[in-house]
Every structure is written in structure tokens, then in C-alpha cells.
Scaffold this motif. Sequence first.
Motif, short mmCIF file in Angstrom:
data_model
loop_
_atom_site.label_atom_id
_atom_site.label_comp_id
_atom_site.label_asym_id
_atom_site.label_seq_id
_atom_site.Cartn_x
_atom_site.Cartn_y
_atom_site.Cartn_z
N TYR A 103 0.93 -1.16 0.07
CA TYR A 103 -0.05 0.06 0.05
C TYR A 103 1.06 1.12 0.12
CZ TYR A 103 -3.20 3.58 1.58
OH TYR A 103 -3.78 4.88 1.57
N LEU A 104 1.85 1.24 0.75
CA LEU A 104 2.61 2.41 1.07
C LEU A 104 3.48 2.56 -0.55
CD1 LEU A 104 4.24 2.19 4.58
CD2 LEU A 104 2.55 3.73 3.58
N ASN A 105 4.01 1.55 -1.19
CA ASN A 105 4.81 1.46 -2.36
C ASN A 105 3.74 2.29 -3.40
OD1 ASN A 105 7.15 0.47 -1.46
ND2 ASN A 105 6.85 -1.26 -1.99
N PHE A 106 2.54 1.73 -3.46
CA PHE A 106 1.54 2.00 -4.30
C PHE A 106 1.27 3.84 -4.13
CE2 PHE A 106 -3.14 3.46 -4.84
CZ PHE A 106 -3.06 3.02 -6.25
N GLN A 107 1.24 4.05 -2.91
CA GLN A 107 0.91 5.57 -2.50
C GLN A 107 2.16 6.24 -2.91
OE1 GLN A 107 -2.06 6.37 -1.03
NE2 GLN A 107 -1.69 8.55 -1.49
N VAL A 108 3.44 5.98 -2.78
CA VAL A 108 4.47 6.61 -3.16
C VAL A 108 4.60 6.76 -4.58
CG1 VAL A 108 7.07 6.67 -3.00
CG2 VAL A 108 5.79 6.34 -0.92
N THR A 109 4.21 5.64 -5.18
CA THR A 109 4.37 5.80 -6.74
C THR A 109 3.20 6.54 -7.27
OG1 THR A 109 5.25 3.22 -6.49
CG2 THR A 109 4.27 4.15 -8.63
N THR A 110 2.15 6.51 -6.65
CA THR A 110 0.98 7.28 -7.29
C THR A 110 1.32 8.91 -6.95
OG1 THR A 110 -0.57 5.60 -6.81
CG2 THR A 110 -1.37 8.00 -7.00
N ASP A 111 1.71 9.17 -5.94
CA ASP A 111 2.10 10.63 -5.41
C ASP A 111 3.26 11.09 -6.58
OD1 ASP A 111 0.56 10.72 -3.27
OD2 ASP A 111 1.77 10.49 -1.79
N ALA A 112 4.21 10.29 -6.69
CA ALA A 112 5.15 10.52 -7.82
C ALA A 112 4.61 10.88 -9.17
CB ALA A 112 6.47 9.76 -7.76
N ARG A 113 3.76 9.89 -9.57
CA ARG A 113 3.38 10.00 -10.76
C ARG A 113 2.57 11.37 -11.03
NH1 ARG A 113 0.73 4.85 -11.92
NH2 ARG A 113 2.77 3.90 -12.02
N ILE A 114 1.58 11.78 -9.93
CA ILE A 114 0.72 12.75 -9.96
C ILE A 114 1.61 14.14 -10.05
CG2 ILE A 114 -0.77 14.31 -8.29
CD1 ILE A 114 -1.93 11.57 -7.52
N GLU A 115 2.86 14.07 -9.14
CA GLU A 115 3.59 15.12 -9.07
C GLU A 115 4.26 15.20 -10.43
OE1 GLU A 115 5.39 18.84 -8.11
OE2 GLU A 115 3.71 17.59 -7.08
N ARG A 116 4.76 14.38 -11.01
CA ARG A 116 5.38 14.32 -12.56
C ARG A 116 4.36 15.09 -13.38
NH1 ARG A 116 7.37 9.38 -12.56
NH2 ARG A 116 5.51 8.63 -13.38
N ASN A 117 3.10 14.65 -13.46
CA ASN A 117 2.02 14.99 -14.35
C ASN A 117 1.84 16.56 -14.17
OD1 ASN A 117 1.75 12.55 -15.63
ND2 ASN A 117 0.01 11.96 -14.31
N ARG A 118 1.94 16.93 -12.69
CA ARG A 118 1.50 18.14 -12.46
C ARG A 118 2.72 19.07 -13.08
NH1 ARG A 118 1.01 18.56 -6.74
NH2 ARG A 118 -0.81 17.68 -7.08
N THR A 119 3.96 18.50 -12.75
CA THR A 119 5.01 19.27 -13.57
C THR A 119 5.29 19.35 -15.05
OG1 THR A 119 6.53 18.52 -11.64
CG2 THR A 119 7.52 19.46 -13.80
N THR A 120 4.64 18.36 -15.67
CA THR A 120 4.61 18.18 -17.06
C THR A 120 3.52 19.35 -17.53
OG1 THR A 120 5.28 15.84 -17.13
CG2 THR A 120 4.12 16.94 -19.12
#
Length: 107
Positions: free
Chosen positions: A21-38
Amino acid sequence: EEETRQVFEEKTKSDSSLQKYLNFQVTTDARIERNRTTVQTELIRRQMEDQLNDRRARLSALLEEEDRIYTAELQALEETPDMRRERLKSRARCNILSINSVFGLAG
């Protein structure tokens, strides 16, 4: 001992689920931040491109205006055959008057 092993396995499963669950959360947060930056980067790039196109349009208009003025100035300086004929006549008259005045002749 069986009971201890069972408790240990349940704890391990629980920890493993929590870790997933924590890995999923970290991965999802990173993906969201990357998309926001893009998205932000793309927005800035579009704004800069729009500004560049506006500047190009203004410079193009200035160049066209300069070219129009330059062409008009060149056309104004261009001597037509009638203007050349008149200029040569005037120069000839001046030369004749000069010669007449030197020799004391009437004009």
C-alpha cells in the motif's frame, strides 16, 4: 510454537500488505507530481511560444513598414526621362548664361 508461527505469518502478511500500500501511495504521488510538472511546463512553453509569435508579428509589421518607406523614398529619388530632360535643359541654360556673361553677350 504453532501459534507463534501463525502470529508471525499474519504479522508478516500484514506488514507486506502495508508495504505494498505504501509503495502504491508513493508511486502514485510521484506520478501525480510528475504529471503536474508536465502540465505546468507545457503551459509555460505555450506562453513563451505565444510571446515569441507576437514578437515575430510585430517585427514583421515593422519590417514591412520600413520596406514600404524605403521603396517610396527610392521611387521619389528615381529620375524620369522628362525630369532628366528638364535638368539637362536647365544646366544648358546656365552654361549658356555663363558663357554669355563671360563674353559680354546678351542673353
